[in-house]
Design a protein around this motif. Structure first.
Motif, PDB file in Angstrom:
ATOM      1  N   TYR A  97       0.843  -1.199   0.000  1.00 41.95           N
ATOM      2  CA  TYR A  97       0.000   0.000   0.000  1.00 41.95           C
ATOM      3  C   TYR A  97       0.880   1.251   0.000  1.00 41.95           C
ATOM      4  O   TYR A  97       2.044   1.199   0.408  1.00 41.95           O
ATOM      5  CB  TYR A  97      -0.873   0.036   1.249  1.00 41.95           C
ATOM      6  CG  TYR A  97      -2.082  -0.882   1.232  1.00 41.95           C
ATOM      7  CD1 TYR A  97      -2.984  -0.868   0.169  1.00 41.95           C
ATOM      8  CD2 TYR A  97      -2.347  -1.729   2.305  1.00 41.95           C
ATOM      9  CE1 TYR A  97      -4.101  -1.692   0.169  1.00 41.95           C
ATOM     10  CE2 TYR A  97      -3.459  -2.556   2.317  1.00 41.95           C
ATOM     11  CZ  TYR A  97      -4.337  -2.531   1.241  1.00 41.95           C
ATOM     12  OH  TYR A  97      -5.441  -3.350   1.234  1.00 41.95           O
ATOM     13  N   VAL A 105      -6.739   0.253  -2.788  1.00 37.30           N
ATOM     14  CA  VAL A 105      -7.478  -0.172  -1.599  1.00 37.30           C
ATOM     15  C   VAL A 105      -8.815  -0.767  -2.001  1.00 37.30           C
ATOM     16  O   VAL A 105      -9.627  -0.128  -2.676  1.00 37.30           O
ATOM     17  CB  VAL A 105      -7.702   1.012  -0.641  1.00 37.30           C
ATOM     18  CG1 VAL A 105      -8.587   0.581   0.525  1.00 37.30           C
ATOM     19  CG2 VAL A 105      -6.359   1.523  -0.128  1.00 37.30           C
ATOM     20  N   LEU A 107     -12.127  -3.457  -0.443  1.00 40.93           N
ATOM     21  CA  LEU A 107     -12.786  -3.942   0.772  1.00 40.93           C
ATOM     22  C   LEU A 107     -13.383  -5.315   0.477  1.00 40.93           C
ATOM     23  O   LEU A 107     -14.596  -5.481   0.398  1.00 40.93           O
ATOM     24  CB  LEU A 107     -13.849  -2.954   1.238  1.00 40.93           C
ATOM     25  CG  LEU A 107     -13.331  -1.529   1.528  1.00 40.93           C
ATOM     26  CD1 LEU A 107     -14.482  -0.615   1.912  1.00 40.93           C
ATOM     27  CD2 LEU A 107     -12.271  -1.549   2.626  1.00 40.93           C
ATOM     28  N   GLN A 111      -9.846  -7.846   3.691  1.00 47.47           N
ATOM     29  CA  GLN A 111     -10.113  -6.727   4.598  1.00 47.47           C
ATOM     30  C   GLN A 111     -11.400  -6.930   5.408  1.00 47.47           C
ATOM     31  O   GLN A 111     -11.972  -5.974   5.937  1.00 47.47           O
ATOM     32  CB  GLN A 111     -10.215  -5.419   3.810  1.00 47.47           C
ATOM     33  CG  GLN A 111      -8.972  -5.058   3.022  1.00 47.47           C
ATOM     34  CD  GLN A 111      -8.924  -5.720   1.644  1.00 47.47           C
ATOM     35  OE1 GLN A 111      -9.903  -6.322   1.183  1.00 47.47           O
ATOM     36  NE2 GLN A 111      -7.793  -5.619   0.967  1.00 47.47           N
ATOM     37  N   ASN A 116     -12.750  -4.836   8.625  1.00 43.42           N
ATOM     38  CA  ASN A 116     -11.471  -5.095   9.281  1.00 43.42           C
ATOM     39  C   ASN A 116     -10.317  -4.435   8.532  1.00 43.42           C
ATOM     40  O   ASN A 116      -9.182  -4.895   8.604  1.00 43.42           O
ATOM     41  CB  ASN A 116     -11.238  -6.617   9.366  1.00 43.42           C
ATOM     42  CG  ASN A 116     -10.119  -6.989  10.317  1.00 43.42           C
ATOM     43  OD1 ASN A 116      -9.964  -6.389  11.377  1.00 43.42           O
ATOM     44  ND2 ASN A 116      -9.315  -7.973   9.932  1.00 43.42           N
ATOM     45  N   PHE A 117     -10.621  -3.343   7.822  1.00 43.71           N
ATOM     46  CA  PHE A 117      -9.597  -2.754   6.970  1.00 43.71           C
ATOM     47  C   PHE A 117      -8.412  -2.221   7.764  1.00 43.71           C
ATOM     48  O   PHE A 117      -7.259  -2.449   7.395  1.00 43.71           O
ATOM     49  CB  PHE A 117     -10.157  -1.626   6.111  1.00 43.71           C
ATOM     50  CG  PHE A 117      -9.072  -0.917   5.326  1.00 43.71           C
ATOM     51  CD1 PHE A 117      -8.473  -1.534   4.247  1.00 43.71           C
ATOM     52  CD2 PHE A 117      -8.616   0.342   5.713  1.00 43.71           C
ATOM     53  CE1 PHE A 117      -7.442  -0.909   3.539  1.00 43.71           C
ATOM     54  CE2 PHE A 117      -7.591   0.961   5.013  1.00 43.71           C
ATOM     55  CZ  PHE A 117      -7.000   0.346   3.928  1.00 43.71           C
ATOM     56  N   ASP A 118      -8.665  -1.511   8.868  1.00 39.08           N
ATOM     57  CA  ASP A 118      -7.567  -0.914   9.625  1.00 39.08           C
ATOM     58  C   ASP A 118      -6.588  -1.984  10.109  1.00 39.08           C
ATOM     59  O   ASP A 118      -5.368  -1.808  10.019  1.00 39.08           O
ATOM     60  CB  ASP A 118      -8.100  -0.123  10.815  1.00 39.08           C
ATOM     61  CG  ASP A 118      -8.800   1.165  10.391  1.00 39.08           C
ATOM     62  OD1 ASP A 118      -8.725   1.507   9.196  1.00 39.08           O
ATOM     63  OD2 ASP A 118      -9.417   1.807  11.258  1.00 39.08           O
ATOM     64  N   ASN A 119      -7.106  -3.085  10.615  1.00 40.06           N
ATOM     65  CA  ASN A 119      -6.238  -4.156  11.094  1.00 40.06           C
ATOM     66  C   ASN A 119      -5.480  -4.798   9.932  1.00 40.06           C
ATOM     67  O   ASN A 119      -4.295  -5.128  10.062  1.00 40.06           O
ATOM     68  CB  ASN A 119      -7.070  -5.218  11.819  1.00 40.06           C
ATOM     69  CG  ASN A 119      -6.205  -6.349  12.361  1.00 40.06           C
ATOM     70  OD1 ASN A 119      -5.377  -6.148  13.238  1.00 40.06           O
ATOM     71  ND2 ASN A 119      -6.387  -7.546  11.816  1.00 40.06           N
ATOM     72  N   TYR A 120      -6.163  -4.954   8.794  1.00 43.00           N
ATOM     73  CA  TYR A 120      -5.486  -5.525   7.628  1.00 43.00           C
ATOM     74  C   TYR A 120      -4.356  -4.615   7.175  1.00 43.00           C
ATOM     75  O   TYR A 120      -3.232  -5.068   6.938  1.00 43.00           O
ATOM     76  CB  TYR A 120      -6.466  -5.755   6.483  1.00 43.00           C
ATOM     77  CG  TYR A 120      -5.792  -6.358   5.266  1.00 43.00           C
ATOM     78  CD1 TYR A 120      -5.512  -7.720   5.199  1.00 43.00           C
ATOM     79  CD2 TYR A 120      -5.395  -5.562   4.192  1.00 43.00           C
ATOM     80  CE1 TYR A 120      -4.853  -8.271   4.110  1.00 43.00           C
ATOM     81  CE2 TYR A 120      -4.745  -6.097   3.094  1.00 43.00           C
ATOM     82  CZ  TYR A 120      -4.472  -7.455   3.059  1.00 43.00           C
ATOM     83  OH  TYR A 120      -3.820  -7.988   1.978  1.00 43.00           O
ATOM     84  N   ARG A 121      -4.644  -3.323   7.083  1.00 42.58           N
ATOM     85  CA  ARG A 121      -3.641  -2.354   6.612  1.00 42.58           C
ATOM     86  C   ARG A 121      -2.437  -2.300   7.542  1.00 42.58           C
ATOM     87  O   ARG A 121      -1.279  -2.283   7.088  1.00 42.58           O
ATOM     88  CB  ARG A 121      -4.284  -0.969   6.524  1.00 42.58           C
ATOM     89  CG  ARG A 121      -3.338   0.163   6.106  1.00 42.58           C
ATOM     90  CD  ARG A 121      -3.952   1.511   6.453  1.00 42.58           C
ATOM     91  NE  ARG A 121      -4.176   1.618   7.898  1.00 42.58           N
ATOM     92  CZ  ARG A 121      -5.128   2.383   8.445  1.00 42.58           C
ATOM     93  NH1 ARG A 121      -5.931   3.105   7.679  1.00 42.58           N
ATOM     94  NH2 ARG A 121      -5.266   2.435   9.761  1.00 42.58           N
ATOM     95  N   ASP A 122      -2.684  -2.286   8.855  1.00 41.38           N
ATOM     96  CA  ASP A 122      -1.618  -2.048   9.819  1.00 41.38           C
ATOM     97  C   ASP A 122      -0.905  -3.323  10.287  1.00 41.38           C
ATOM     98  O   ASP A 122       0.273  -3.269  10.648  1.00 41.38           O
ATOM     99  CB  ASP A 122      -2.173  -1.319  11.046  1.00 41.38           C
ATOM    100  CG  ASP A 122      -2.760   0.038  10.699  1.00 41.38           C
ATOM    101  OD1 ASP A 122      -2.347   0.627   9.672  1.00 41.38           O
ATOM    102  OD2 ASP A 122      -3.646   0.506  11.447  1.00 41.38           O
TER     103      ASP A 122
END
Length: 240
Positions: A97, A105, A107, A111, A116-122
């Motif tokens: 990313y 990006v 969804l 994700q 659960n996008f934030d957890n996937y990204r981080d």
């Protein structure tokens, strides 16, 4: 050492059987099979339900293909024919990313369908593995530049295509081919990254030989070959 295998038959039951066998990882092949995105995702679900990481060998170093496979939930990507530093940089960009890469990006399943996008990204996305296939003499010549890149987690030697790039397809005992493979092994060992080889015959002794040479990310045969080999061996015993 990590021992995995290849899945070429687009069948969920086959994926489950392979996942229950005890491999450290499995790879769904989308380069040389008829497996499509939907079938790949169904097999990912079956494999990951068993707690086994799943890689996908994509058909080409294409950001759209890589993006769709990652959004389907792959734990790692194996990219064929990475022949130069720029090829490797293109693969890294497709996997990461922004600001590191240019992956779009979505969804989707990976994700949590948007929940659960934030957890996937981080947490999850930074752990996605990128394995590059070294299949051409040009890649051997640029191997240091390829493997030194942050974002490349390992490499996979492709001796069939490598020998072909030297004009000697399948001639593994040829001096030039052997020298190219040796250059790969010596260079890859300089980096703290996975060194991969696909042992096709279902013979554990061949795996041990590769391990002794420093390979630590070994694909052991593949689903169709396991099945075909077992059938032929048992029928031969019956007929004899």
């Amino acid at each position: 050492m990590q021992i995995g295998s290849w899945i070429t038959l687009n069948n969920i039951s086959v994926a489950e059987l392979m996942a229950d066998a005890g491999f450290d990882w499995l790879c769904i092949d989308m380069e040389h099979t008829a497996t499509d995105y939907f079938e790949a995702q169904q097999m990912m679900i079956a494999i990951q339900a068993k707690g086994i990481p799943v890689y996908v060998r994509v058909g080409s170093n294409d950001p759209l293909i890589i993006k769709r496979v990652l959004d389907a939930g792959a734990d790692g990507i194996i990219v064929p024919s990475v022949n130069s530093k720029s090829d490797a940089e293109r693969a890294i960009s497709a996997v990461k990313y922004p600001p590191i890469g240019t992956r779009g990006v979505g969804l989707a399943r990976a994700q949590g369908y948007g929940f659960n996008f934030d957890n996937y990204r981080d947490v999850i996305a930074p752990k996605v593995k990128l394995i590059v296939q070294i299949e051409h003499i040009n890649a051997i010549d640029e191997l240091d530049d390829i493997l030194s890149l942050e974002g490349v987690d390992g490499s996979f030697i492709g001796p069939y295509d490598l020998s072909g790039s030297l004009g000697k397809p399948g001639q593994y005992n040829d001096e030039d081919v052997m020298a190219a493979i040796e250059r790969y092994e010596l260079t890859a060992k300089k980096y703290n990254k996975w060194i991969g080889f696909h042992v096709v015959p279902p013979d554990y002794k061949l795996v041990e030989e590769k391990q002794a040479k420093g390979y630590n990310f070994i694909a052991f045969s593949f689903d169709a070959y396991f099945m075909g080999h077992a059938i032929r061996e048992q029928l031969k015993n019956i007929k004899n």
